[in-house]
Design an enzyme around this catalytic site. Structure first.
Site, PDB file in Angstrom:
ATOM      1  N   HIS A 136       0.837  -1.194   0.000  1.00  0.00           N
ATOM      2  CA  HIS A 136       0.000   0.000   0.000  1.00  0.00           C
ATOM      3  C   HIS A 136       0.876   1.250   0.000  1.00  0.00           C
ATOM      4  O   HIS A 136       1.972   1.261   0.570  1.00  0.00           O
ATOM      5  CB  HIS A 136      -0.932   0.015   1.217  1.00  0.00           C
ATOM      6  N   HIS A 138       0.882   5.764  -1.544  1.00  0.00           N
ATOM      7  CA  HIS A 138       0.325   6.812  -2.408  1.00  0.00           C
ATOM      8  C   HIS A 138       1.035   6.802  -3.761  1.00  0.00           C
ATOM      9  O   HIS A 138       1.850   7.681  -4.073  1.00  0.00           O
ATOM     10  CB  HIS A 138       0.456   8.176  -1.729  1.00  0.00           C
TER      11      HIS A 138
END
Length: 352
Positions: A136, A138
């Site tokens: 995970h 951005h």
């Protein structure tokens, strides 16, 4: 000369003897045939057994390996409840026996260099010690097929109403959240409200700041990051439908968690119960957030950028609700998953 009577008896004896011998020879031939057929059947059974065992090993080994050779990528969009959801994955990783890895890019840059893309794809596909895994971070969508990868990772994501997301991000940069309250934020000390920013035409609340969810789904193409690109919007829609297993919305996060548990129990078994009855350690709220006025919202909604980001949000919401409608029902205020709604019949050829 042998009397005729004895000649006849000799002929009869010879005939009987020949008949007996032929009968015995026939029996021996039949016995040999039975023995040969028995040996042949035994050999066939052995061959079939070896093939069956070999086939089972071939099927079972990849099956066992396949259950572990799974990677989920959550390329999380900022301020969409991404930390809240990720913490559920962290809470379950020990119990469900998988790894969780955070992709920490320099200055949270969502676009990787070409060489970093190659490194990342290699890590995700070949780092067997870390499988199964949830990555995970951005980072914008990355198409693994461009790098010759046969087995792609499973993409998931969550998006949010674009104005709500921007307002949350605006106050997050100034006041942080209750997850790490002591951490100093980039805009800390700026007391200007979101409404005051919009009224003054500030850069932190400009319509251009809405352009984020589209490029995150569009990916690593230059056009994705051209603010207001219609091509980027259509590419983001295409990727959402064709490259993502499931995309939820912040406003209906519980439904998203429930559907993920049904689709990917290897990772999310127990996620719904944790979300509903846990200690809420996974929840994260931005501090000092003030809802914008109708005037501020209306001003942002006049922009073409908002219209495009909102179109993408509505597209994602409609898709999510379509998937949910075929998977979840509500009874007495509680959501529950539908049971299996298909079966197999008319299976041929028939087996004994």
């Amino acid at each position: 000369m042998i009397p005729p009577k004895f000649q006849l008896l000799a002929l009869l004896a010879f005939a009987v003897a020949m008949f007996f011998l032929e009968n015995q020879i026939q029996k021996l031939e039949e016995s040999r045939g039975k023995l040969e057929r028995a040996i042949a059947r035994h050999e066939v059974r052995e061959i079939e057994q070896r093939h069956t065992q070999g086939g089972l090993r071939e099927r079972e080994a990849p099956s066992a390996a396949d259950s572990e050779d799974v990677v989920v990528i959550y390329n999380r969009v900022p301020k969409t409840a991404s930390t809240s959801f990720t913490n559920i994955a962290y809470d379950l990783c020990g119990k469900n026996h998988y790894h969780v890895l955070h992709i920490n890019t320099t200055k949270n840059n969502p676009v990787m260099s070409m060489q970093d893309q190659v490194r990342f794809v290699k890590n995700v596909t070949e780092w067997r010690e870390m499988k199964p895994a949830i990555y995970h971070g951005h980072v914008s969508f990355l198409d693994f097929t461009k790098f010759g990868v046969k087995k792609k990772p499973i993409y998931i994501n969550v998006i949010r109403d674009p104005i709500e997301r921007l307002v949350s991000y605006y106050y997050f940069l100034r006041f942080g959240d209750d997850y790490r309250p002591g951490l100093r934020r980039r805009k800390q000390g700026d007391k200007k409200t979101f409404d005051e920013c919009v009224s003054a035409g500030g850069s932190d609340c400009a319509p251009e700041k809405l352009w984020l969810q589209i490029p995150f789904f569009c990916g690593h193409y230059s056009e994705c990051w051209n603010v207001g690109s219609h091509w980027a919007l259509e590419q983001a829609k295409y990727n959402l439908v064709n490259e993502y297993l499931l995309v939820g919305v912040t406003e209906e996060l519980e439904d998203f968690v429930m559907m993920l548990e049904a689709a990917l129990p290897r990772f999310f078994r127990g996620a719904t119960e944790l979300y509903r009855t846990g200690k809420k350690s996974h929840l994260r709220k931005t501090s000092e957030k003030k809802p914008p006025t109708k005037e501020s919202i209306a001003k942002l909604q006049q922009s073409a950028i908002w219209k495009m980001e909102n179109e993408f949000y509505e597209f994602a919401l409609e898709q999510f609700q379509f998937v949910r409608a075929h998977a979840v029902r509500e009874k007495d205020g509680e959501l529950y998953l539908l049971a299996q709604n298909f079966f197999y019949e008319k299976i041929y050829p028939k087996t004994n």
